[in-house]
Design a protein around this motif. Structure first.
Motif, PDB file in Angstrom:
ATOM      1  N   VAL A  26       0.871  -1.095  -0.112  1.00  0.00           N
ATOM      2  CA  VAL A  26       0.083  -0.019  -0.005  1.00  0.00           C
ATOM      3  C   VAL A  26       0.978   1.147   0.023  1.00  0.00           C
ATOM      4  O   VAL A  26       0.716   2.330  -0.596  1.00  0.00           O
ATOM      5  N   ALA A  27       1.827   1.344   0.768  1.00  0.00           N
ATOM      6  CA  ALA A  27       2.872   2.215   0.860  1.00  0.00           C
ATOM      7  C   ALA A  27       3.386   2.675  -0.337  1.00  0.00           C
ATOM      8  O   ALA A  27       3.555   3.780  -0.693  1.00  0.00           O
ATOM      9  N   ILE A  28       3.910   1.573  -1.383  1.00  0.00           N
ATOM     10  CA  ILE A  28       4.528   1.691  -2.675  1.00  0.00           C
ATOM     11  C   ILE A  28       3.377   2.372  -3.643  1.00  0.00           C
ATOM     12  O   ILE A  28       3.560   3.244  -4.431  1.00  0.00           O
ATOM     13  N   GLY A  29       2.141   2.055  -3.254  1.00  0.00           N
ATOM     14  CA  GLY A  29       0.867   2.807  -3.998  1.00  0.00           C
ATOM     15  C   GLY A  29       0.931   4.213  -4.090  1.00  0.00           C
ATOM     16  O   GLY A  29       0.379   4.929  -4.915  1.00  0.00           O
ATOM     17  N   ALA A  30       1.391   4.947  -3.058  1.00  0.00           N
ATOM     18  CA  ALA A  30       1.677   6.427  -3.016  1.00  0.00           C
ATOM     19  C   ALA A  30       2.549   6.855  -4.136  1.00  0.00           C
ATOM     20  O   ALA A  30       2.252   7.980  -4.633  1.00  0.00           O
ATOM     21  N   ILE A  31       3.367   6.036  -4.737  1.00  0.00           N
ATOM     22  CA  ILE A  31       4.036   6.476  -6.121  1.00  0.00           C
ATOM     23  C   ILE A  31       3.067   6.966  -7.081  1.00  0.00           C
ATOM     24  O   ILE A  31       3.372   8.278  -7.896  1.00  0.00           O
ATOM     25  N   VAL A  32       1.929   6.490  -7.358  1.00  0.00           N
ATOM     26  CA  VAL A  32       1.483   6.740  -8.621  1.00  0.00           C
ATOM     27  C   VAL A  32       0.122   7.672  -8.320  1.00  0.00           C
ATOM     28  O   VAL A  32      -0.397   8.523  -9.247  1.00  0.00           O
ATOM     29  N   ASN A  33      -0.227   7.967  -7.114  1.00  0.00           N
ATOM     30  CA  ASN A  33      -1.597   8.840  -6.864  1.00  0.00           C
ATOM     31  C   ASN A  33      -1.477   9.144  -5.406  1.00  0.00           C
ATOM     32  O   ASN A  33      -0.508   9.004  -4.664  1.00  0.00           O
ATOM     33  N   ASP A  34      -2.266  10.243  -5.200  1.00  0.00           N
ATOM     34  CA  ASP A  34      -2.445  10.714  -4.029  1.00  0.00           C
ATOM     35  C   ASP A  34      -3.033   9.443  -3.328  1.00  0.00           C
ATOM     36  O   ASP A  34      -3.428   8.347  -3.868  1.00  0.00           O
ATOM     37  N   GLY A  35      -3.027   9.409  -1.842  1.00  0.00           N
ATOM     38  CA  GLY A  35      -3.434   8.006  -1.205  1.00  0.00           C
ATOM     39  C   GLY A  35      -2.191   7.510  -0.852  1.00  0.00           C
ATOM     40  O   GLY A  35      -1.214   7.965  -0.813  1.00  0.00           O
ATOM     41  N   GLY A  36      -2.478   6.022  -0.974  1.00  0.00           N
ATOM     42  CA  GLY A  36      -1.069   5.331  -0.732  1.00  0.00           C
ATOM     43  C   GLY A  36      -0.843   5.285   0.941  1.00  0.00           C
ATOM     44  O   GLY A  36       0.239   4.757   1.372  1.00  0.00           O
ATOM     45  N   GLY A  37      -1.625   5.770   1.740  1.00  0.00           N
ATOM     46  CA  GLY A  37      -1.707   5.659   3.110  1.00  0.00           C
ATOM     47  C   GLY A  37      -0.344   6.329   3.606  1.00  0.00           C
ATOM     48  O   GLY A  37      -0.022   7.454   3.247  1.00  0.00           O
ATOM     49  N   LEU A  38       0.131   5.652   4.720  1.00  0.00           N
ATOM     50  CA  LEU A  38       1.296   6.175   5.009  1.00  0.00           C
ATOM     51  C   LEU A  38       2.651   6.441   4.180  1.00  0.00           C
ATOM     52  O   LEU A  38       3.422   7.294   4.296  1.00  0.00           O
ATOM     53  N   GLY A  39       2.553   5.566   2.997  1.00  0.00           N
ATOM     54  CA  GLY A  39       3.516   5.720   2.109  1.00  0.00           C
ATOM     55  C   GLY A  39       3.604   7.113   1.517  1.00  0.00           C
ATOM     56  O   GLY A  39       4.659   7.485   0.928  1.00  0.00           O
ATOM     57  N   ARG A  40       2.536   7.724   1.683  1.00  0.00           N
ATOM     58  CA  ARG A  40       2.137   9.273   1.211  1.00  0.00           C
ATOM     59  C   ARG A  40       3.572  10.171   1.516  1.00  0.00           C
ATOM     60  O   ARG A  40       4.228  10.909   0.713  1.00  0.00           O
ATOM     61  N   TYR A  41       3.801  10.066   2.871  1.00  0.00           N
ATOM     62  CA  TYR A  41       4.795  10.946   3.364  1.00  0.00           C
ATOM     63  C   TYR A  41       6.147  10.380   2.902  1.00  0.00           C
ATOM     64  O   TYR A  41       6.976  11.557   2.391  1.00  0.00           O
ATOM     65  N   ILE A  42       6.545   9.211   2.755  1.00  0.00           N
ATOM     66  CA  ILE A  42       7.644   9.032   1.926  1.00  0.00           C
ATOM     67  C   ILE A  42       7.981   9.402   0.614  1.00  0.00           C
ATOM     68  O   ILE A  42       9.100   9.936   0.238  1.00  0.00           O
ATOM     69  N   VAL A  43       6.778   9.180  -0.191  1.00  0.00           N
ATOM     70  CA  VAL A  43       7.163   9.559  -1.436  1.00  0.00           C
ATOM     71  C   VAL A  43       7.038  11.156  -1.553  1.00  0.00           C
ATOM     72  O   VAL A  43       7.888  11.759  -2.287  1.00  0.00           O
TER      73      VAL A  43
END
Lengths: 227, 245
Positions: free
Chosen positions: B168-185
């Motif tokens: 899910v965290a990696i999902g932040a790469i393509v869009n808004d969202g991605g849970g906590l991965g958002r911050y990393i990206v």
């Protein structure tokens, strides 16, 4: 379906021309991917043999090692990179540390299990022949544990190859470079995405096959036993 | 400003502890968990009945043994981006479906393999006894094979869930969202100025994963049939054990 494609973008799903034009880069990224995987696996294997030897020496050390390796294994790759980047930067080191630690759980467990599976008669015979403890481990137990160790190595290798794609977040190249490139250009490029994923899977399958063949070569008795 | 000052500054920003503000850690945690759980549930509904049925009749053994290996070889990062690309091409909403489909696909192999291995490695005596008592095949599957293989099924679900939380965290790469991965990206996008955010996001993701792992251990302890708890010391067959990783 077809009309929708045409309406959205004129870029076909796969363009051989792109592959030909980027052949050099593809080779470079593929090599980067292999070297990241090999480094991580190499470090992981050396550490694991050390931890496994200690675990076999002192019983209490084994559950401690497994819990620690298990905790490291649970850490999401992106989280691990994020934790390291502020300290080790966007570097090879940052990429390799988590990749190597992920292999520990699988490798340590398989080495220890493999050694424990060695029949007592074999061990006693070796001791009877005058093998020292170290000799017993490295010349009898570890070679006999080889099939189980390689089985672990196969899992670790395939997992690592998949994870290396994420290291493109760190600017580490590898095949993840193409996967990212596919959506970063102004017109998304499906060929780059497909090449990135395809080659990563291909590499995983190749390495898995290679390790399987090396098991057959290094531990021929397993082949005979299975008939 | 060193990294820890940056982290402290980032943690102190307004809305950081809000459940409703998208910049809030609680908001992103809920998003992260709901995405992971939703895909786990969908994957479980898709695979467990099928695997149970196939295992009961001992079909598709090859698929069961190779599913996990195939799943491992597919890079999750690539899968998300591929589905994102397809969605954008087909003009489907790219914020939800691509990530969900990729996540479900990633959770299928461990669930399938473990359910299958769990059922096929069972002691056949209870199954035969149930059959002799007049249980139908369906009842055997639901009342004997499923509960008895639950520890192995849950082990598969645990592997799948941890992979989902990571992905899910990696999902932040393509869009808004991605849970906590958002911050990393987002932090990566800012370069050195984002180190506080990268570190904060990284810690949050790791804590969440460790908490989920702990929660799953507890769940496993409470849902395993009492009869099995007593015999827990009995070794699982090696095949099933190998799939718990």
């Amino acid at each position: 379906m077809r009309t929708l494609f045409a309406a959205q973008s004129d870029r076909p799903l796969f363009e051989w021309r792109w592959v030909e034009r980027n052949a050099d880069n593809i080779v470079t990224r593929f090599t980067e991917h292999v070297s990241l995987t090999a480094t991580a696996l190499g470090i992981g294997l050396v550490l694991s043999v050390g931890l496994a030897v200690l675990s076999l020496r002192w019983r209490w050390f084994y559950p401690v090692t497994l819990s620690a390796a298990g905790a490291l294994y649970v850490i999401p790759s992106l989280g691990a990179f994020a934790l390291l980047v502020p300290f080790t930067g966007l570097s090879f080191t940052t990429a390799v540390i988590p990749l190597a630690t992920y292999t520990l759980l699988i490798l340590v467990r398989n080495i220890v299990t493999g050694v424990q599976q060695v029949p007592t008669e074999v061990r006693e015979a070796a001791i009877g022949l005058g093998f020292t403890r170290v000799n017993l481990l490295f010349r009898v137990e570890l070679p006999l544990a080889l099939p189980v160790v390689i089985a672990g190595l196969r899992v670790a290798a395939v997992t690592t190859i998949g994870l290396v794609t994420v290291t493109s977040m760190l600017g580490m190249g590898g095949l993840g470079f193409f996967i990212r490139q596919g959506i970063q250009t102004t017109t998304p490029n499906p060929t780059a995405i497909i090449v990135g994923i395809g080659l990563s899977i291909l590499l995983a399958v190749l390495v898995d096959l290679l390790l399987w063949l090396s098991e057959r070569a290094l531990a021929p008795w397993t082949r005979k036993a299975r008939g | 400003m060193n990294v820890f000052d940056q982290l402290a500054a980032w943690l102190g920003e307004p809305g950081r502890w809000s459940f409703t503000d998208p910049s809030g850690i609680p908001y992103r945690t809920v998003e992260h968990l709901s995405f992971s759980l939703l895909s786990l549930v969908i994957a479980a509904l898709l695979t467990i009945p099928l695997a149970l049925w196939l295992a009961h009749y001992r079909r598709a053994a090859f698929l069961a043994s190779s599913a996990v290996n195939i799943g491992r070889a597919i890079p999750s990062f690539g899968l998300i981006i591929l589905f994102w690309f397809l969605a954008s091409r087909w003009e489907v909403d790219t914020t939800f479906w691509p990530l969900l489909i990729a996540l479900v696909a990633l959770a299928l192999p461990p669930l399938f393999t473990n359910t299958y291995a769990g059922v096929t490695s069972l002691d056949q005596a209870p199954v035969d006894a149930a059959r002799g008592t007049g249980y139908t095949e369906g009842q055997i599957m639901l009342r004997i094979e499923l509960p008895l293989s639950l520890p192995v099924v849950l082990a598969g679900a645990r592997v799948a869930f941890l992979q989902l939380v990571a992905t899910v965290a990696i999902g932040a790469i393509v869009n808004d969202g991605g849970g906590l991965g958002r911050y990393i990206v987002d932090g990566f996008a800012q370069g050195a100025g984002g180190y506080g955010e990268i570190l904060g996001g990284g810690i949050a993701v790791i804590v969440l994963a460790l908490v989920c792992e702990g929660a799953f251990s507890l769940l496993t302890r409470f849902t395993v049939p009492r009869g099995l708890r007593i015999t827990r010391k009995n070794e699982l067959p090696s095949r099933a054990k190998a799939t718990i990783s």
